[in-house]
Scaffold this active site. Structure first.
Site, PDB file in Angstrom:
ATOM      1  N   GLN A 120      75.000  61.201 -56.296  1.00  0.00           N
ATOM      2  CA  GLN A 120      74.577  61.592 -57.636  1.00  0.00           C
ATOM      3  C   GLN A 120      73.388  62.543 -57.616  1.00  0.00           C
ATOM      4  O   GLN A 120      72.847  62.882 -56.563  1.00  0.00           O
ATOM      5  CB  GLN A 120      74.283  60.331 -58.453  1.00  0.00           C
ATOM      6  CG  GLN A 120      75.498  59.434 -58.621  1.00  0.00           C
ATOM      7  CD  GLN A 120      75.206  58.191 -59.420  1.00  0.00           C
ATOM      8  OE1 GLN A 120      74.172  58.072 -60.089  1.00  0.00           O
ATOM      9  NE2 GLN A 120      76.112  57.224 -59.355  1.00  0.00           N
ATOM     10  N   HIS A 143      69.092  63.816 -45.122  1.00  0.00           N
ATOM     11  CA  HIS A 143      68.531  64.607 -44.032  1.00  0.00           C
ATOM     12  C   HIS A 143      68.449  63.709 -42.801  1.00  0.00           C
ATOM     13  O   HIS A 143      68.727  62.508 -42.891  1.00  0.00           O
ATOM     14  CB  HIS A 143      67.136  65.133 -44.421  1.00  0.00           C
ATOM     15  CG  HIS A 143      66.635  66.227 -43.530  1.00  0.00           C
ATOM     16  ND1 HIS A 143      65.473  66.128 -42.792  1.00  0.00           N
ATOM     17  CD2 HIS A 143      67.165  67.439 -43.262  1.00  0.00           C
ATOM     18  CE1 HIS A 143      65.293  67.253 -42.117  1.00  0.00           C
ATOM     19  NE2 HIS A 143      66.313  68.068 -42.377  1.00  0.00           N
ATOM     20  N   ASN A 155      82.197  57.752 -61.680  1.00  0.00           N
ATOM     21  CA  ASN A 155      81.966  59.023 -60.992  1.00  0.00           C
ATOM     22  C   ASN A 155      83.259  59.673 -60.518  1.00  0.00           C
ATOM     23  O   ASN A 155      83.339  60.901 -60.426  1.00  0.00           O
ATOM     24  CB  ASN A 155      81.006  58.806 -59.823  1.00  0.00           C
ATOM     25  CG  ASN A 155      79.566  58.726 -60.282  1.00  0.00           C
ATOM     26  OD1 ASN A 155      78.889  59.728 -60.414  1.00  0.00           O
ATOM     27  ND2 ASN A 155      79.116  57.510 -60.574  1.00  0.00           N
ATOM     28  N   GLU A 184      65.822  65.040 -35.563  1.00  0.00           N
ATOM     29  CA  GLU A 184      66.522  65.679 -34.438  1.00  0.00           C
ATOM     30  C   GLU A 184      66.883  64.655 -33.363  1.00  0.00           C
ATOM     31  O   GLU A 184      67.960  64.710 -32.790  1.00  0.00           O
ATOM     32  CB  GLU A 184      65.620  66.780 -33.851  1.00  0.00           C
ATOM     33  CG  GLU A 184      66.328  67.654 -32.813  1.00  0.00           C
ATOM     34  CD  GLU A 184      66.252  67.047 -31.409  1.00  0.00           C
ATOM     35  OE1 GLU A 184      67.178  67.275 -30.605  1.00  0.00           O
ATOM     36  OE2 GLU A 184      65.256  66.337 -31.126  1.00  0.00           O
ATOM     37  N   HIS A 239      67.832  59.102 -44.948  1.00  0.00           N
ATOM     38  CA  HIS A 239      67.248  59.920 -43.883  1.00  0.00           C
ATOM     39  C   HIS A 239      67.651  59.344 -42.530  1.00  0.00           C
ATOM     40  O   HIS A 239      67.330  58.202 -42.195  1.00  0.00           O
ATOM     41  CB  HIS A 239      65.728  59.966 -44.006  1.00  0.00           C
ATOM     42  CG  HIS A 239      65.129  61.186 -43.365  1.00  0.00           C
ATOM     43  ND1 HIS A 239      65.093  61.367 -41.999  1.00  0.00           N
ATOM     44  CD2 HIS A 239      64.580  62.294 -43.912  1.00  0.00           C
ATOM     45  CE1 HIS A 239      64.523  62.524 -41.725  1.00  0.00           C
ATOM     46  NE2 HIS A 239      64.205  63.122 -42.875  1.00  0.00           N
ATOM     47  N   HIS A 248      71.062  58.329 -58.383  1.00  0.00           N
ATOM     48  CA  HIS A 248      70.097  59.403 -58.634  1.00  0.00           C
ATOM     49  C   HIS A 248      68.808  59.271 -57.819  1.00  0.00           C
ATOM     50  O   HIS A 248      68.198  58.213 -57.764  1.00  0.00           O
ATOM     51  CB  HIS A 248      69.732  59.435 -60.117  1.00  0.00           C
ATOM     52  CG  HIS A 248      70.909  59.308 -61.030  1.00  0.00           C
ATOM     53  ND1 HIS A 248      71.899  60.272 -61.110  1.00  0.00           N
ATOM     54  CD2 HIS A 248      71.282  58.343 -61.889  1.00  0.00           C
ATOM     55  CE1 HIS A 248      72.809  59.891 -61.973  1.00  0.00           C
ATOM     56  NE2 HIS A 248      72.469  58.724 -62.464  1.00  0.00           N
ATOM     57  N   GLU A 265      68.503  69.690 -38.916  1.00  0.00           N
ATOM     58  CA  GLU A 265      67.719  69.129 -37.808  1.00  0.00           C
ATOM     59  C   GLU A 265      68.543  68.020 -37.155  1.00  0.00           C
ATOM     60  O   GLU A 265      69.124  68.200 -36.096  1.00  0.00           O
ATOM     61  CB  GLU A 265      66.383  68.578 -38.312  1.00  0.00           C
ATOM     62  CG  GLU A 265      65.522  68.010 -37.184  1.00  0.00           C
ATOM     63  CD  GLU A 265      64.202  67.465 -37.693  1.00  0.00           C
ATOM     64  OE1 GLU A 265      63.515  66.784 -36.912  1.00  0.00           O
ATOM     65  OE2 GLU A 265      63.861  67.699 -38.879  1.00  0.00           O
TER      66      GLU A 265
END
Length: 550
Positions: free
Chosen positions: A68, A74, A184, A77, A106, A101, A55
């Protein structure tokens, strides 16, 4: 195989862009990357991660960044942020960023270089400046966090004024974040090696050779090992611990310090074969002849001790002490191993504690015992010792001594319980990690000795409608060196979790804090009110408890 796919066709986009992943990056096959996502060199994307530029698009993930398990990235639009390359992005994540984690990023969102995003934290429609550290369960929304700022756990930052007032990141905070990034990157190298047969084959061959050698030279010959210094039961105990994969360690203490539990470590035992461990244990016995010596196993994964056993005493005989028993493990042959422990000095219990026990039993109260290590003491996460036989004072004293020895190096407290109203009437710390009892922590509650009114009451403190459990919790927080504050919220905002501070509580005394909370309950009558315990060193909240509801 990397789980990356093209963006799906939508009414607002039909470019079907695919991820661009650098060859040095590692993307676990249980993660998903969709659409126009740039993954830079040396990035690690762990299992269960979902990065969807379907999107909002595009996304950019900078070099050496680690994302992680369970992270979701996300974007909406509409709306964009400006990346460091001066282009528009739905989500920009800089270099050397650590997103831990279950965190949610967003878009529109910008995360600068060298940032740390804690577990389950959310960043939405926000810009995080370079070098910021955001701890666990935080919400960052509709704001711009200046570079180098620290966001404590559980914080809700939804106004620019809140963002501007955040404290600066300290040196210890930076060290922690860089440490996680380093770990990591080591995982990334390990994952890549596991997929490369030329890299993993020599390691597997070495492990197989070591395993065969252990079986031939250790297990089959171990039954023949004996010791002139250790009895058979101790040798069996060592064999059992090694077979379970535990490390072996020994400690010693002289008679004067034995009562305070101030044990010192013998030379570390790095050997894993039974013969070499026995030799090391015998050397400790020789080096510390005339002292107490104890042996125990170490579970390196859970970082805890297993089966402590006193294997030497100053005079070589069993002292006349009240007995206690450790868990009795079964050996591989099915027999139960003798733990070698027999007694604990009654000198561990002071006269004041004995008098308190007699007073409780005479009043018809039940007695319990709890323990907690230094790390959990600040949060008040006490654990009960096994059930206490309250039939006689002697049995209770033996039980107290048993719990103290089994949990040497921890806090131990005595509890008086009124069985009729099912309520605690007394809590007294009888052992501390350093062996000293703080005067301020003795007899925290008082017993009402009136036989016709057996309800406990607090001394010299105005409860101000606070429950006994809340007062107990305040005492625990103060004893742990924590700072106490309060927050309020009305019914409408309670569902969104937008709490407001009640202002600073300046008092550091128990009575002053309880009185201050009583005034706040009156001032914010008809609203929710909660107490917050803050660890000023770690800059995080350790407890939040609602003390008033509308």
């Amino acid at each position: 195989m990397v789980s990356s796919t093209a963006a799906p066709p939508t009414p607002w986009s039909r470019n079907l862009a695919e991820p661009q992943i650098h060859q040095t990056a590692y993307i676990h096959h249980f993660s998903n990357i969709i659409g126009d996502v740039v993954v830079s060199p040396n990035v690690i994307i762990s299992p269960g991660t979902s990065i969807r530029a379907d999107e909002g698009t595009p996304f950019y993930i900078g070099e050496n960044t680690n994302i992680q398990d369970g992270v979701v990235i996300h974007g909406l639009e509409q709306d964009r942020v400006i990346g460091d390359d001066k282009r528009d992005y739905s989500v920009w994540i800089g270099n050397n960023v650590c997103i831990t984690h279950m965190a949610l990023i967003h878009g529109p969102a910008y995360v600068g270089n060298d940032c740390f995003i804690g577990f389950r934290s959310t960043v939405f429609n926000a810009k995080i400046g370079a070098g910021c550290i955001i701890m666990m369960h935080a919400l960052i929304e509709n704001v711009e966090i200046p570079p180098g700022k620290y966001v404590p756990s559980g914080a809700i930052i939804t106004t620019q004024q809140q963002a501007n007032r955040l404290p600066d990141v300290q040196a210890d905070d930076k060290q922690f974040a860089h440490h996680v990034v380093g770990i990591n990157q080591a995982l990334r190298a390990g994952y890549l090696c596991a997929q490369d047969n030329q890299c993993i084959a020599p390691i597997r061959d070495e492990m197989n050779k070591s395993h065969k050698s252990t079986n031939l030279n250790g297990f089959e010959r171990s039954n023949q090992v004996s010791s002139s210094k250790l009895d058979t039961a101790v040798v069996d105990r060592v064999r059992y611990l090694l077979q379970q994969g535990y490390k072996i360690a020994t400690e010693h203490v002289d008679e004067r310090r034995f009562r305070t539990g101030s044990w010192s470590s013998c030379t570390p035992i790095e050997a894993r074969s039974l013969e070499q461990v026995i030799v090391s244990v015998e050397n400790c016995l020789i080096d510390h002849s005339g002292e107490y010596v104890r042996l125990f196993g170490i579970n390196t994964k859970e970082r805890c001790r297993i089966l402590e056993t006193i294997i030497q005493r100053p005079n070589g005989t069993v002292h006349e002490l009240s007995t206690f028993k450790l868990p009795m493990p079964r050996l591989p042959n099915g027999e139960i191993a003798n733990n070698g422990n027999t007694s604990v000095s009654s000198g561990l219990i002071g006269k004041e504690t004995i008098e308190t026990v007699n007073q409780l039993l005479a009043g018809g109260f039940m007695i319990g015992v709890e323990h907690v290590d230094e790390r959990r003491f600040r949060t008040g996460s006490w654990q009960s010792c096994q059930s206490c036989d309250n039939s006689s004072a002697n049995r209770v004293i033996e039980f107290l001594e048993e719990c103290m020895v089994n949990h040497q190096g921890e806090y131990v407290r005595l509890i008086g319980i009124d069985p009729k109203i099912k309520r605690r009437v007394l809590e007294t710390i009888i052992q501390r990690p350093n062996g000293v009892i703080a005067a301020s922590e003795k007899n925290q509650l008082s017993i009402d000795q009136d036989p016709h009114n057996r309800v406990s009451k607090y001394t010299s403190v105005n409860t101000n409608n606070l429950g006994s459990e809340v007062i107990d919790k305040i005492r625990q927080l103060l004893a742990g060196g924590l700072k106490i504050s309060a927050e309020h919220v009305d019914k409408r905002r309670f569902r969104t979790g937008v709490w407001s501070s009640c202002g600073q509580i300046t008092s550091h005394s128990e009575e002053g804090i309880i009185n201050a909370l009583g005034h706040l309950m009156t001032e914010y009558q008809g609203e929710y009110l909660r107490v917050v315990g803050i660890d000023t060193k770690a800059k995080c909240r350790v407890i939040e408890r609602i003390i008033q509801r509308p």
